[in-house]
Every structure is written in C-alpha cells, then in structure tokens.
Design an enzyme around this catalytic site. Sequence first.
Site, PDB file in Angstrom:
ATOM      1  N   ASP A  23     -10.454  49.853  -3.992  1.00 36.19           N
ATOM      2  CA  ASP A  23     -10.956  48.871  -5.149  1.00 36.19           C
ATOM      3  C   ASP A  23     -12.142  49.452  -5.727  1.00 36.19           C
ATOM      4  OD1 ASP A  23     -10.484  45.835  -5.812  1.00 36.19           O
ATOM      5  OD2 ASP A  23     -12.510  46.107  -5.661  1.00 36.19           O
ATOM      6  N   SER A  51     -13.262  40.952   5.571  1.00 38.06           N
ATOM      7  CA  SER A  51     -12.862  39.498   5.573  1.00 38.06           C
ATOM      8  C   SER A  51     -11.660  39.261   5.678  1.00 38.06           C
ATOM      9  CB  SER A  51     -13.676  38.768   4.168  1.00 38.06           C
ATOM     10  OG  SER A  51     -13.436  37.259   4.431  1.00 38.06           O
ATOM     11  N   SER A  96      -6.915  39.400   2.777  1.00 38.16           N
ATOM     12  CA  SER A  96      -8.255  40.116   3.264  1.00 38.16           C
ATOM     13  C   SER A  96      -8.876  40.819   2.203  1.00 38.16           C
ATOM     14  CB  SER A  96      -7.638  41.225   4.359  1.00 38.16           C
ATOM     15  OG  SER A  96      -8.835  41.747   5.165  1.00 38.16           O
ATOM     16  N   LYS A  97     -10.304  41.365   2.526  1.00 36.27           N
ATOM     17  CA  LYS A  97     -10.976  42.328   1.550  1.00 36.27           C
ATOM     18  C   LYS A  97     -11.972  43.003   2.299  1.00 36.27           C
ATOM     19  CE  LYS A  97     -10.913  43.279  -2.744  1.00 36.27           C
ATOM     20  NZ  LYS A  97      -9.797  43.619  -3.822  1.00 36.27           N
ATOM     21  N   GLY A  98     -12.448  44.034   2.033  1.00 36.54           N
ATOM     22  CA  GLY A  98     -13.564  44.667   2.336  1.00 36.54           C
ATOM     23  C   GLY A  98     -14.640  45.044   1.470  1.00 36.54           C
TER      24      GLY A  98
END
Length: 461
Positions: A134, A46, A91-93
């Site tokens: 993460d 995202s 952002s992040k995944g």
Amino acid sequence: MFNRAVALLELSPGLEEKIRVCNATYTVRFGVRLRGKIQTFTGYRSVHSEHMEPVKGGIRFSMGVSQDEVEALAALMTYKCALVEAPFGGSKGGLCIDPREYDAHELELITRRFAYELVKRDLIHPSQNVPAPDMGTGEREMAWIADQYSRMNTTDINARACVTGKPLNAGGIAGRIEATGRGVQYALQEFFRHKTDVAAARLSGKLDGKRIIVQGLGNVGYHAAKFLSEEDGAKIIGIVEHDGALLDEDGLDVEAVHHWIAGHGGVTGFPNAKYVKDGAKLLEHECDILIPAALEGVINLKNAARVKAPLIIEAANGPVTAGADQILREKGCVIIPDMYANAGGVTVSYFEWVKNLSHIRFGRMQRRQEEGRHQLVVDELERLSANKDLGWTLSPDFKEKYLKGADELELVRSGLDDTMRAAYQSMRAVWHTRDDVTDLRTAAYIVSIEKVAASYRAKGL
Ligand code: NAD
C-alpha cells in the site's frame, strides 16, 4: 456511507452491527537498534471481517497511520473483496513511519521486525491473513515479509502465499504492479460501454478524446494515465502532484512527466506545460473525468461545490469525504467509487495467491498446446489461400496474432478485465433497478453487504 446503504437493506439489527464493526485490531510497539540507539515503532494490523478467510489488505508505511485509519481501510477491504468476488475477508495494516527517513538496510530491519511480530500471532499467514503493498510499501517490502515468514515456518510448503505483491522472482505474478491502474482503465472502459450511464454523467461518446485530470502520478495514477492516454485516446490535460500541478489543454506526455518526477522529485520545472503552484486548485478545473489517485479526503466540504468534473473515478482510497459526496451527488456528478475503482490490485493479488498455492505459473500447461491447435487452423487457411481461384488472402498480422498462445500477463489482464466488467454490471443493475438507489457508491455497498450478510447467514449467524 455504509449507514446510508445498509438502511436500504432488510438486515436484522444484530447482523447489521456485526457487519459494521471491526473484529479486532492488534497494536504492536517494537524496538529496533538503529544508528547506535533503540528506536520504538508503532504498528497495527486490523481484521474487519472474517466471513471469509484468509483476510486480505495492504500494509501502509506512513506517518498518518492510526488505529482509526487502519480500521476504516480494513472495512473498505471487506466490501471491495466482496464486490469483485475475491474470496477474502477484509484487513489492513500500517506502520507509523516516514520511510524516506531511513535507508534500505534500516527499512529491512524495521520491516522484518514488524513482520516477525505479526507472523508470531498468525496475522501474516497463507490461510489466515495475507498482506499486500500500500502507500509507502512495494515489492521490496513484500519480499522481506515473505522471507521472514519462511524463516519462521520452514516446513510450510505454501509459505510464498503469505503475502502478495512480491517481485516476480520471489513468487510474484506478471502484471501486479500495473494492476490497480489497469483496473481503473478497465473500469472506465466498462462505464463508457453503457450509454445511459455516460448520459447520467452528462457526457457522450467514448473515452477517445476525453479530457482527464489525474491527482498523484504514483503507482496507481501513473499506470491509469499512461494506459488511458496511450491505448484509449484520452487526453491527460492535468497532473496534480505534491509540489504543484501541470496543465496543458492539448494533453500532457505522461511518460515524460513521470520521467521528470523520477529525476527531480516533483513536477516543478517541467518544461512544455503550464505550472500551477497551488496544485489542489486543478481539482476544480474544467475537465471530463477527474481521477484522484493520491490521498484520502482531497475532495471535501471546502472544495466540493467548485469541482466541475461531471465524472470522478476514485483511484485512491477515500478521496471524497462523506460530506463532499453529498454535495457532488446533488450537483449530478457521477462518482465511480473506490471500493470498485481501485479493486484491480486486490484482484491480481488474488491471482498471485492462487498461483502460489498451485505452485505453477498461469498458462504453463496449455500455452503450447493452444498454439499447436491454432497452427492447424493457420496451415489449413494457408493451404486454401494458395488456391488462387478462391481469391483468398490472409491479412498480414493475422498469423502472428492468432498463433500466439496466452502468457501469464495476458491471462492476468483477461481475468482482471472480466472481473472489472462483472463487478460494474452488478453495481449498475442495483443503480438502475432500485428507485431508492441514486448513485453507484450506494449500489456498490448494497451488492457487497448482501454478499457478506449471505456468508454470515450460511455460517449460522
Ligand atoms: P504512491 O505512493 O505510489 O503514489 C502516490 C502519489 O501521490 C505520489 O506520486 C505522491 O507524490 C503523490 N502525492 C502525495 N501527496 C500529494 C498531494 N498532496 N497532492 C498530489 N499528489 C500527491 O501510492 P499508490 O500506491 O499509487 O496509492 C495511491 C492511492 O491508491 C492510495 O490511496 C492507495 O491506498 C490507493 N490504492 C493503491 C493500490 C496499489 O495497488 N498501489 C491499490 C488500491 C488502492
């Protein structure tokens, strides 16, 4: 929490909405042949805000991953980067997977395939989108991702900058693994430099002797607890883990507990401390500082009223729900918010990205030159102290300490310390100068949103 802060700013409704929404979320479902059959996995990447590029944020491997979670964490990254002045958008995944179910070879196949899908769409790219570790991922996964990108972009000289948190031998940086825990330590050190802030938390004095409870002795919690106890004289009286908690009012040996968890998979059976089966109960135990460093939502409407710690530092992302935040504020508890408290990771990731783009280790050019100049001063002082009439002597470790030029680890720590101090000062300036701001979280949001808004305005939006 965003809404509460943005209501205090005079942004046009259009710009407010532009900042609030997540720009794009890509969902991918891909198959990997494992154990003789095809298994399908669902992953997300995202992008919350591209006011600065590349955008940045970790990739999480967990069964709890969902579009909502990824988008919320991407938004948090936007504000976190703005607050600590790391020049990235948010952002992040995430990949919906329980990594413990697979062996290393299977995980490599899955990670490489996920990376392939993201690289193909420029959702992993040194100048557009740079992931990091993460929950459930670490150096190993980042090395696979970097290698996958290089294989698909054989002529990109900056390929290594496509992801951070890599091992040192694959383009990583000294001090990245400890960075988030180290940042928590620096954040607390800075907090305790400001007497009025300490008094606001109904505490006094320094970190030395403070009684701390930590939830989660993983990467972040372990490093924070270790540094605070070994270097600042704080006492870790409680450690909460997934299988219960340990309590010792005289202070636990963090290294010994960490070692025990590595060998036994949890805290159960650890000798020399009181074991509490319902570990979450320890979040309500009397202490000076509570450090949730495990999961989101652990302090919520059910337990917030019973939390006694006057100071909470959010080492995990989102450990305090919005409802609990209100209860705690009304009780006078001071919360050092996640967006600031755990920004050490992204800060050192920023240094790693710069290192990869400059293709040189920090300190390599100047270290020996610095030592040479220091040697001149030491020689001169030694010459003077040889003159007995002056009665001078050099203290025993002065020469060793002063002569040593800074290596990469020292430079990284110095850069991180400076970042954490400056960001705290920008938050507290808002906290103490605006009558309508009564907590650090709102102050942090205000500092960040103003920076993001300024970026959008400069782009003509
Ligand atoms: P980790 O997986 O290394 O550690 C998490 C720890 O929490 C583990 O020891 C686990 O056993 C423990 N745990 C799990 N369930 C628990 C429960 N119910 N009660 C108590 N303990 C429990 O993860 P991490 O990298 O240390 O990340 C922890 C938090 O910090 C996450 O919210 C993450 O998003 C955030 N964070 C991490 C980084 C980083 O650099 N690693 C950076 C910023 C934010």
